[in-house]
Structure formats: C-alpha cells, structure tokens
Design a protein around this motif. Sequence first.
Motif, PDB file in Angstrom:
ATOM      1  N   ILE A 128       0.852  -1.188   0.000  1.00  0.00           N
ATOM      2  CA  ILE A 128       0.000   0.000   0.000  1.00  0.00           C
ATOM      3  C   ILE A 128       0.886   1.236   0.000  1.00  0.00           C
ATOM      4  N   TYR A 129       1.903   1.242   0.844  1.00  0.00           N
ATOM      5  CA  TYR A 129       2.864   2.353   0.809  1.00  0.00           C
ATOM      6  C   TYR A 129       4.255   1.829   1.166  1.00  0.00           C
TER       7      TYR A 129
ATOM      8  N   LEU B 227       4.010  -0.670   4.492  1.00  0.00           N
ATOM      9  CA  LEU B 227       2.940  -1.611   4.814  1.00  0.00           C
ATOM     10  C   LEU B 227       2.777  -2.502   3.591  1.00  0.00           C
ATOM     11  N   LEU B 228       3.007  -3.788   3.759  1.00  0.00           N
ATOM     12  CA  LEU B 228       3.067  -4.680   2.611  1.00  0.00           C
ATOM     13  C   LEU B 228       2.526  -6.053   2.970  1.00  0.00           C
ATOM     14  N   ALA B 229       2.362  -6.888   1.938  1.00  0.00           N
ATOM     15  CA  ALA B 229       1.946  -8.270   2.130  1.00  0.00           C
ATOM     16  C   ALA B 229       3.189  -9.153   2.223  1.00  0.00           C
ATOM     17  N   GLN B 230       3.263  -9.963   3.268  1.00  0.00           N
ATOM     18  CA  GLN B 230       4.344 -10.930   3.445  1.00  0.00           C
ATOM     19  C   GLN B 230       3.708 -12.286   3.702  1.00  0.00           C
ATOM     20  N   THR B 231       3.937 -13.246   2.806  1.00  0.00           N
ATOM     21  CA  THR B 231       3.285 -14.556   2.854  1.00  0.00           C
ATOM     22  C   THR B 231       1.802 -14.423   3.193  1.00  0.00           C
TER      23      THR B 231
ATOM     24  N   GLY C 118       6.115   6.155  -1.673  1.00  0.00           N
ATOM     25  CA  GLY C 118       5.541   5.526  -2.851  1.00  0.00           C
ATOM     26  C   GLY C 118       4.235   4.857  -2.456  1.00  0.00           C
ATOM     27  N   ILE C 119       3.225   4.954  -3.302  1.00  0.00           N
ATOM     28  CA  ILE C 119       1.897   4.436  -2.987  1.00  0.00           C
ATOM     29  C   ILE C 119       1.458   3.444  -4.057  1.00  0.00           C
TER      30      ILE C 119
ATOM     31  N   GLY D  22      -4.668  -4.938  -8.123  1.00  0.00           N
ATOM     32  CA  GLY D  22      -5.774  -5.107  -7.207  1.00  0.00           C
ATOM     33  C   GLY D  22      -5.569  -4.442  -5.867  1.00  0.00           C
ATOM     34  N   THR D  23      -4.347  -4.064  -5.535  1.00  0.00           N
ATOM     35  CA  THR D  23      -4.113  -3.332  -4.294  1.00  0.00           C
ATOM     36  C   THR D  23      -4.817  -1.987  -4.363  1.00  0.00           C
TER      37      THR D  23
END
Length: 201
Positions: A91-92, A103-107, A165-166, A178-179
């Motif tokens: 997301i950022y 803030l991100l996706a991890q597994t 960065g977004i 899709g984010t």
Amino acid sequence: LWLRADLGVTIAGAGVDTWADQSGSGDANRNARQTTDALRPQQTTSANYAGRSIITTATGTTYLATGTWGTSYAQPTTIYCCGYLSGTGRIYDGSTAGNRQALLAQTAHQSYYAGSTVVEGTIASTTRAVTCAIYNGASSALYVSNSQTAEANGNPGAHNLDVLGILNTADGAAGTGGTEVAEIIAYTGSHDAATRLRVMQ
C-alpha cells in the motif's frame, strides 16, 4: 501527511496524475504524483468502503510517489491506512533506499518494514481494514481495525521517512494488481491506545 481518495485527486489521461496532501503542511513535495500516463493508477468508488472513493492499481506497474519532503519523519512515527493488499502488494513504502517505512503483504499477511526486517502480522493481507503501524525500533507494532491488541510486534528497522511511494514503490519494487487505498494519515510520534482508537474510528 494526509491523503484521502475523495479529496485532492487530479485525473489526467489514463488515471490519477496528482493526489494532494490534505494536512495543511504547505509542503508541495508531500503531494503524490505520476506524470507517466501508462503508470497512473485509477480512482474509483467501491461498495467495500461504503461507496467512498479509492485509488487502485489494475497491474503491478502503476503507482504514485511524493517528492522529498522538506522535513523527514524520524522514528517514532505512526501511520494509519485504510486499504487492501493483493498478493505481494504494497500500500505504501518509502521510495528511497535509506528511508523506507512500508505496509506490505508478506506470505499473505499484512506486515510492516523499516529498513531491516519485515515483521509479519496475523491478519490476512486481503482483509480490507484500517491499520495503524507504529515505527519505533524495538517498540514497533501493527494494529488492525480498532483492536488495541497488536497483530504484530517486532523491530522492522530504524529508517526515517521522507519520500512515499503508494501502491508500488518508486524504487522499482513491484506490487500486485488489485491493491487499493482509501486513506493514509502519517504522524510524527508514537500514538497511545486512546489516540489510535479516535483516529481509527
């Protein structure tokens, strides 16, 4: 920093050209921009956010980025975000190598990062939620949807933040289509439970 998908959005060509900071800081470098038409994300409304506007990316190669802020956010910082992570989405994320709070996706879980370690949470990345990430060294934590129990604890690193960065980071780390994001609010300092609850509600 305060970015709302229903305010300050300028559309040009294929999508969002500018997403203007609503914090009143007077720093034009806090406005998020994308001048390359093919890389512009989309503004749309979503029933998942009670009909509110969101900024979303159809592919992993569309994103926005601010300029370098006049004053950086040194830790501790508190960043609230209303959005949704898809796959390996972000997301950022700070978009320079030395200044990254993310803030991100991890597994497939919502997670946070500040230069050293990705601290993985327990909430699925595909959960649409309001998150609160406190970046404060060993006292860092991630809270989700008004809960006062941290979904993740751990030291993500000591990086400050002065470029954002977004949807996809400006240093080339690709996200996933899709984010989406409805709002981002960033503060200096570490918010206590009462303050977190007021903002997240």
